[in-house]
Design a protein around this motif. Structure first.
Motif, PDB file in Angstrom:
ATOM      1  N   GLU A 139      -9.275  -2.293   1.142  1.00 22.18           N
ATOM      2  CA  GLU A 139      -8.916  -1.971   2.524  1.00 22.18           C
ATOM      3  C   GLU A 139      -7.837  -2.903   3.040  1.00 22.18           C
ATOM      4  N   VAL A 140      -7.846  -4.163   2.592  1.00 24.24           N
ATOM      5  CA  VAL A 140      -6.801  -5.108   2.989  1.00 24.24           C
ATOM      6  C   VAL A 140      -5.428  -4.549   2.626  1.00 24.24           C
ATOM      7  N   HIS A 141      -5.286  -4.140   1.375  1.00 19.50           N
ATOM      8  CA  HIS A 141      -3.979  -3.642   0.930  1.00 19.50           C
ATOM      9  C   HIS A 141      -3.685  -2.264   1.512  1.00 19.50           C
ATOM     10  N   ARG A 142      -4.690  -1.456   1.763  1.00 20.72           N
ATOM     11  CA  ARG A 142      -4.452  -0.184   2.440  1.00 20.72           C
ATOM     12  C   ARG A 142      -3.910  -0.422   3.842  1.00 20.72           C
ATOM     13  N   HIS A 143      -4.484  -1.417   4.525  1.00 26.11           N
ATOM     14  CA  HIS A 143      -4.004  -1.754   5.870  1.00 26.11           C
ATOM     15  C   HIS A 143      -2.587  -2.305   5.836  1.00 26.11           C
ATOM     16  N   TRP A 144      -2.286  -3.105   4.820  1.00 26.61           N
ATOM     17  CA  TRP A 144      -0.933  -3.658   4.719  1.00 26.61           C
ATOM     18  C   TRP A 144       0.103  -2.562   4.465  1.00 26.61           C
ATOM     19  N   LEU A 145      -0.294  -1.522   3.734  1.00 22.92           N
ATOM     20  CA  LEU A 145       0.585  -0.367   3.577  1.00 22.92           C
ATOM     21  C   LEU A 145       0.894   0.255   4.933  1.00 22.92           C
ATOM     22  N   ALA A 146      -0.164   0.450   5.730  1.00 25.84           N
ATOM     23  CA  ALA A 146       0.005   1.066   7.050  1.00 25.84           C
ATOM     24  C   ALA A 146       0.800   0.163   7.979  1.00 25.84           C
TER      25      ALA A 146
END
Length: 519
Positions: free
Chosen positions: A38-45
């Motif tokens: 989720e950390v990296h998913r959020h950083w994508l967003a």
């Protein structure tokens, strides 16, 4: 530098272990995902939705961006493709824990494809080394590409360590070839992707200053200016835009959150484990003797990320103390690099520096053991002692990562990965190191038996220690619940950390001894 005649054949040879590894990674797509997913998913967003000036100040999620700018640019690059695969994945207002099947597939594949940097790097590192045969080269490829630690951390738990370690090996490969300028340039790029690799920066600085910046005052000064300009250009490209927007202080605060405390949520198996346990033992004994000791409130065994409470008896450890300790531990390596900067020693020195950072650093993650285990895999065939050391260290490192995959369905996966790794390195090292007889006896059968006897053996002490890992695992999986029930839930984790820390300290001492003994 001219490529070896068999360069094309080597490239073909490395693809099939890479494809086998890729197949395993694809099978792990449905496996457990940590909060890092989720950390990296959020950083994508975040990087897709916001202008650059807001990347390091946004607080939409608790998973704020805390990697250096090049990694943020990397996330921005991935977000262009992610938005076309699943537009919701890059929607900053979507909320936490978005994990559609397409989002899972995209993020898993992004790690898998980025791992080909590691594949190319280990190929490049070994192509010019003086290895005895093709099997030794293949074995080194396998130790790196099939590393069980990378499978656990990157392709189940979820991170991008393979891609970053590939850049480290790529830098080392250029240094070993004598191409110091590009080797230093790549390491500077790596630091702008993940700043935790800076532990080896003193080794790079001393080595490059002594090996590259030589040839008289004028020529040496010119090389120093050239190297400094290349490094400054890298950091200017990474941090320049944030300096322009007045965000440098915010970027640095995010990258160095010293308020997180001495230890990570799950204790990394390092020196501070023993320091904490000594403090708790002394506090316990003093309370029993009637002293009024206020023990810390489960700050070290609560399994939480946060600022640690002061120690009960021993002096409180600060970030500055850990920094000084790490530098002192690295200093013998720096002295060697200053006196005799040899390209063939770079991988050893870099591995030793990361070992020191792991053992004595501040808020060390257990995953950081990969920083020295992977480079040491590339030197494991230099001698039978290197092979024995790596055999024990790689097992301890992999086992110390077991708590990252705590769900029942992943248990067979991590056990199988470790067992396959043990089989590979045992038979691989046994094949590479066979005892050659120097006897003059005329008994042909006796000479053949001596020749076939393997020179690779762990010894009773090593076998005893490795057997202890099995005891610790049996306790944590079965006996603890039978004896204590739901009480002391953190005890199995503590046992793993303490026992693995013994193996890590052995590795540090062994590497330090090699540095002193190697001329």
């Amino acid at each position: 530098m001219r490529k070896p005649p068999n360069d094309r054949r080597q490239i073909g040879g490395i693809w099939w272990p890479a494809l086998v590894a890729t197949s395993v990674k694809l099978l792990l797509i449905p496996a457990y995902r940590s909060t890092d997913f989720e950390v990296h998913r959020h950083w994508l967003a975040l990087t897709h939705s916001l202008p650059l000036s807001q990347w390091y100040s946004d607080t939409t999620s608790e998973w704020t961006l805390d990697y250096p700018p090049f990694f943020a640019y990397f996330e921005k690059f991935l977000s262009f493709f992610a938005s076309r695969v699943d537009s919701t994945m890059t929607d900053l207002n979507r909320g936490l824990n978005y994990a559609s099947p397409l989002a899972i597939l995209f993020q898993r594949l992004s790690v898998t494809f980025s791992d080909f940097v590691l594949v190319y790097s280990v190929y490049r590192l070994t192509r010019n080394r003086n290895l005895s045969n093709k099997f030794e080269r293949f074995l080194i490829w396998s130790l790196v590409i099939w590393s069980p630690g990378l499978f656990i951390v990157d392709h189940s738990h979820f991170q991008y360590n393979g891609f970053l370690l590939g850049m480290l090996l790529l830098s080392i490969s250029f240094l070993e070839e004598g191409r110091d300028l590009i080797g230093g340039f790549i390491f500077a790029v790596l630091l702008c992707f993940k700043h935790l690799f800076a532990v080896a920066a003193p080794v790079y600085f001393v080595y490059l200053f002594r090996h590259y910046c030589r040839g008289g005052f004028v020529k040496g000064f010119g090389k120093l200016v050239l190297m400094g300009s290349a490094v400054l250009a890298v950091f200017a490209a990474a941090y320049g835009p944030f300096w322009y927007y007045g965000q440098i202080q915010q970027v640095l605060r995010r990258m160095f959150p010293f308020g997180r405390g001495l230890c990570h949520a799950y204790w990394a198996p390092n020196f501070w484990v023993f320091y904490i346990m000594l403090d708790k033992f002394m506090a316990f004994m003093l309370v029993k003797l009637g002293f009024n000791i206020q023990a810390p409130k489960a700050s070290f065994t609560g399994g939480l990320v946060g600022d640690s409470s002061p120690f009960a008896v021993l002096p409180t450890i600060t970030p500055l103390i850990t920094l000084i300790t790490v530098l002192l531990a690295i200093s013998p390596c720096l002295v060697k690099a200053w006196r005799n900067p040899q390209p063939r020693m770079v991988s050893r020195w870099v591995s030793y520096a990361y070992t020191c950072g792991f053992l004595f650093g501040w808020h060390v993650h257990e995953k950081a053991s990969l920083h020295f285990v992977i480079p040491l895999a590339t030197t494991s065939l230099k001698s039978v002692d290197d092979a024995k050391h790596y055999f024990i260290l790689s097992i301890v490192s992999c086992y110390s990562l077991f708590p990252l995959l705590f769900e029942a369905q992943e248990y067979p996966i991590k056990v199988l990965l470790l067992l396959l790794h043990v089989i590979l390195i045992f038979f691989g090292f046994s094949s590479c190191f066979t005892g050659k007889t120097t006897s003059t006896t005329h008994d042909v059968k006796e000479r053949e038996n001596k020749f076939e006897r393997s020179a690779f053996h762990i010894g009773w002490l090593g076998n005893f220690y490795l057997f202890g890992l099995l005891i610790v695992e049996i306790w944590g999986q079965f006996l603890h619940h039978i004896i204590f029930g739901d009480r002391l839930p953190f005890l199995p984790l503590m046992m793993i950390s303490i026992y693995c820390a013994l193996g890590m300290i052995y590795s540090w001492i062994w590497q330090l001894r090699q540095i002193f003994l190697t001329d």
